[in-house]
Design an enzyme around this catalytic site. Structure first.
Site, PDB file in Angstrom:
ATOM      1  N   HIS A   1       0.800  -1.225   0.000  1.00 21.49           N
ATOM      2  CA  HIS A   1       0.000   0.000   0.000  1.00 21.49           C
ATOM      3  C   HIS A   1       0.833   1.275   0.000  1.00 21.49           C
ATOM      4  O   HIS A   1       0.278   2.366  -0.020  1.00 21.49           O
ATOM      5  CB  HIS A   1      -0.982   0.025   1.176  1.00 21.49           C
ATOM      6  CG  HIS A   1      -0.326   0.341   2.494  1.00 21.49           C
ATOM      7  ND1 HIS A   1       0.533  -0.509   3.110  1.00 21.49           N
ATOM      8  CD2 HIS A   1      -0.407   1.429   3.292  1.00 21.49           C
ATOM      9  CE1 HIS A   1       0.954   0.025   4.246  1.00 21.49           C
ATOM     10  NE2 HIS A   1       0.405   1.206   4.379  1.00 21.49           N
TER      11      HIS A   1
HETATM   12  C1  UD1 Z   1      -2.521   5.711   5.792  1.00 21.93           C
HETATM   13  C2  UD1 Z   1      -1.236   6.238   6.413  1.00 21.93           C
HETATM   14  C3  UD1 Z   1      -0.176   5.163   6.328  1.00 21.93           C
HETATM   15  C4  UD1 Z   1      -0.657   3.868   6.928  1.00 21.93           C
HETATM   16  C5  UD1 Z   1      -1.957   3.456   6.257  1.00 21.93           C
HETATM   17  C6  UD1 Z   1      -2.491   2.179   6.847  1.00 21.93           C
HETATM   18  C7  UD1 Z   1      -0.799   8.650   6.136  1.00 21.93           C
HETATM   19  C8  UD1 Z   1      -0.003   9.647   5.398  1.00 21.93           C
HETATM   20  N1  UD1 Z   1      -0.737   7.403   5.659  1.00 21.93           N
HETATM   21  O1  UD1 Z   1      -2.282   5.475   4.412  1.00 21.93           O
HETATM   22  O2  UD1 Z   1       0.970   5.599   7.051  1.00 21.93           O
HETATM   23  O3  UD1 Z   1       0.329   2.884   6.750  1.00 21.93           O
HETATM   24  O4  UD1 Z   1      -2.917   4.510   6.435  1.00 21.93           O
HETATM   25  O5  UD1 Z   1      -3.599   1.719   6.150  1.00 21.93           O
HETATM   26  O6  UD1 Z   1      -1.445   8.985   7.102  1.00 21.93           O
HETATM   27  N2  UD1 Z   1      -9.503   4.850   1.570  1.00 21.93           N
HETATM   28  C9  UD1 Z   1     -10.649   4.116   1.583  1.00 21.93           C
HETATM   29  N3  UD1 Z   1     -11.296   3.897   2.769  1.00 21.93           N
HETATM   30  C10 UD1 Z   1     -10.831   4.385   3.939  1.00 21.93           C
HETATM   31  C11 UD1 Z   1      -9.647   5.157   3.922  1.00 21.93           C
HETATM   32  C12 UD1 Z   1      -9.008   5.375   2.734  1.00 21.93           C
HETATM   33  O7  UD1 Z   1     -11.103   3.650   0.551  1.00 21.93           O
HETATM   34  O8  UD1 Z   1     -11.458   4.142   4.985  1.00 21.93           O
HETATM   35  C13 UD1 Z   1      -8.807   5.074   0.280  1.00 21.93           C
HETATM   36  C14 UD1 Z   1      -9.130   6.407  -0.319  1.00 21.93           C
HETATM   37  O9  UD1 Z   1      -9.111   6.282  -1.692  1.00 21.93           O
HETATM   38  C15 UD1 Z   1      -7.933   7.266   0.098  1.00 21.93           C
HETATM   39  C16 UD1 Z   1      -6.802   6.252   0.068  1.00 21.93           C
HETATM   40  O10 UD1 Z   1      -7.403   5.026   0.498  1.00 21.93           O
HETATM   41  O11 UD1 Z   1      -7.745   8.343  -0.732  1.00 21.93           O
HETATM   42  C17 UD1 Z   1      -5.679   6.610   0.975  1.00 21.93           C
HETATM   43  O12 UD1 Z   1      -6.119   6.795   2.330  1.00 21.93           O
HETATM   44  P1  UD1 Z   1      -5.261   7.662   3.367  1.00 21.93           P
HETATM   45  O13 UD1 Z   1      -5.806   7.600   4.720  1.00 21.93           O
HETATM   46  O14 UD1 Z   1      -5.041   9.014   2.802  1.00 21.93           O
HETATM   47  O15 UD1 Z   1      -3.862   6.972   3.327  1.00 21.93           O
HETATM   48  P2  UD1 Z   1      -3.474   5.419   3.379  1.00 21.93           P
HETATM   49  O16 UD1 Z   1      -2.867   5.066   2.077  1.00 21.93           O
HETATM   50  O17 UD1 Z   1      -4.593   4.607   3.908  1.00 21.93           O
END
Ligand code: UD1
Length: 363
Positions: free
Chosen positions: A203
């Site tokens: 991821h």
């Molecule tokens: C975040 C953390 C990362 C951690 C990871 C664990 C930051 C910068 N990154 O990354 O350190 O290892 O979480 O999972 O804080 N999305 C969903 N559903 C959700 C949340 C997110 O579909 O409930 C999708 C969305 O498209 C979103 C993307 O995942 O844009 C990224 O989510 P985000 O929380 O920004 O970062 P992660 O990649 O999850």
């Protein structure tokens, strides 16, 4: 009674916070805040149910967005919460955007901050988490570290020794507490596996956001899947890109939605090896005694290499390392205490609570 606010927001926070909340229970008034950075049930709700975490007192619903959008949404929400609740201490976990946002807001309001998992450094400025770690640590009053190398990093960045406490790894408290529930037979059945298998998790933006990197990753996973099935619980980030690059075109690749905590660790427990770009999985595999091949150029958790099962191989080095790991004699599972990193013993939560209570009493 002192009031302590715990700030959580995304999947990796929950197994870190659970032992700290449990150890402080009854000694302070606790408020559990969920920023809403992760909002899918599979990344959030299932962890509260499984880990016995109390229902969050507040959920800010910050959601997804660019780094600035997300961090700002958490900051605006938390500022209001901190002003209303007037905490004596804010506890933040790990290195996600919610961690940084909470530390910034608390520091401006002169509210002390305790950072659980302080001092980890990848020295990789392209990782958003590295920015979050450095800034959070500068703003924290109590730095609670999981490994000895973190003490050195903090000292070099000018943090006074009296603020740094080597308390061990609370995520490992959670892992050891639930070990008996990690059922590899159930995992095999769930994913239709009979013989040996690998688990992969991906991821990191550096692996899943760039089409060229995704193509290389898919090619390596397909080659690994020629040896044995590769089970991949897919994080929503990157899922579309990996699928567009043909991830599912190998019959040896078994993808699933993100798994609950015990289901995932049951799967890892029975795996021949884990291929990952996650930070937490390097730690969990090390304690479970499962060989871990980290598909990154660096790690902020070198203790998992020196005192664990982890090898830093990058994406390009996975296949050669896999040959070596699969040929090597099997490791003891779970790893015995003397082969684990120091203080990864299931008692980090009580040690963190001890430091926090002493600190509150001294104020
Ligand atoms: C975040 C953390 C990362 C951690 C990871 C664990 C930051 C910068 N990154 O990354 O350190 O290892 O979480 O999972 O804080 N999305 C969903 N559903 C959700 C949340 C997110 O579909 O409930 C999708 C969305 O498209 C979103 C993307 O995942 O844009 C990224 O989510 P985000 O929380 O920004 O970062 P992660 O990649 O999850």
């Amino acid at each position: 009674m002192s009031r302590v606010l715990h700030i959580t927001g995304a999947r990796p926070n929950f197994p870190k916070a659970a032992p700290v909340l449990a150890a402080l229970e009854g000694s302070v008034e606790q408020v559990l805040v969920h920023t809403g950075q992760h909002y899918d049930d599979r990344l959030s709700r299932v962890f509260f149910d499984e880990l016995g975490l109390p229902e969050p007192d507040l959920n800010l619903g910050a959601g997804s967005g660019s780094h600035a959008t997300q961090t700002a949404a958490v900051m605006v929400g938390l500022e209001q919460v901190f002003l209303e609740r007037q905490p004596d201490l804010v506890v933040v976990y790990g290195d996600i955007n919610s961690t940084l946002a909470a530390a910034l807001v608390a520091a401006k309001l002169l509210i002390p901050v305790a950072h659980v998992e302080a001092g980890l450094r990848s020295f990789d400025p392209t990782m958003p988490e590295e920015v979050n770690r450095r800034v959070t640590d500068q703003l924290s009053d109590l730095l609670l570290v999981t490994s000895a190398d973190a003490v050195g990093h903090l000292a070099r960045e000018g943090i006074a020794a009296g603020r740094i406490h080597f308390t061990g790894n609370p995520m490992i408290d959670t892992l050891l507490k639930h070990l008996d529930r990690f059922d590899e037979a159930a995992a095999r059945q769930r994913h239709g596996l009979s013989g040996d298998y690998l688990v992969a998790t991906l991821h990191r933006p550096s692996n899943v956001d760039d089409p060229a990197a995704v193509a290389q990753l898919v090619s390596v996973l397909h080659k690994a899947a020629e040896r044995m099935p590769v089970v991949i619980p897919l994080h929503p980030r990157g899922r579309a890109g990996l699928e567009a690059a043909g991830l599912l075109e190998s019959s040896g690749v078994v993808v699933s939605d993100p798994l609950p905590y015990t289901a995932f660790l049951g799967l890892v427990r029975g795996a021949a090896a884990v291929l990952t770009d996650s930070g937490g999985v390097q730690e969990e595999a090390s304690v479970l005694g499962v060989p871990c091949l980290t598909m990154r150029p660096n790690t902020e958790r070198p203790v998992t290499i020196t005192h664990g099962t982890n090898r830093l191989v990058g994406v390009e080095g996975v296949l050669a390392a896999l040959d070596e790991v699969l040929d090597a004699p099997p490791l003891e599972r779970p790893a015995p205490l003397e082969k684990r990193p120091p203080l990864w013993d299931g008692q980090a939560g009580p040690r963190i609570a001890g430091v926090v209570l002493d600190w509150l009493a001294a104020r």
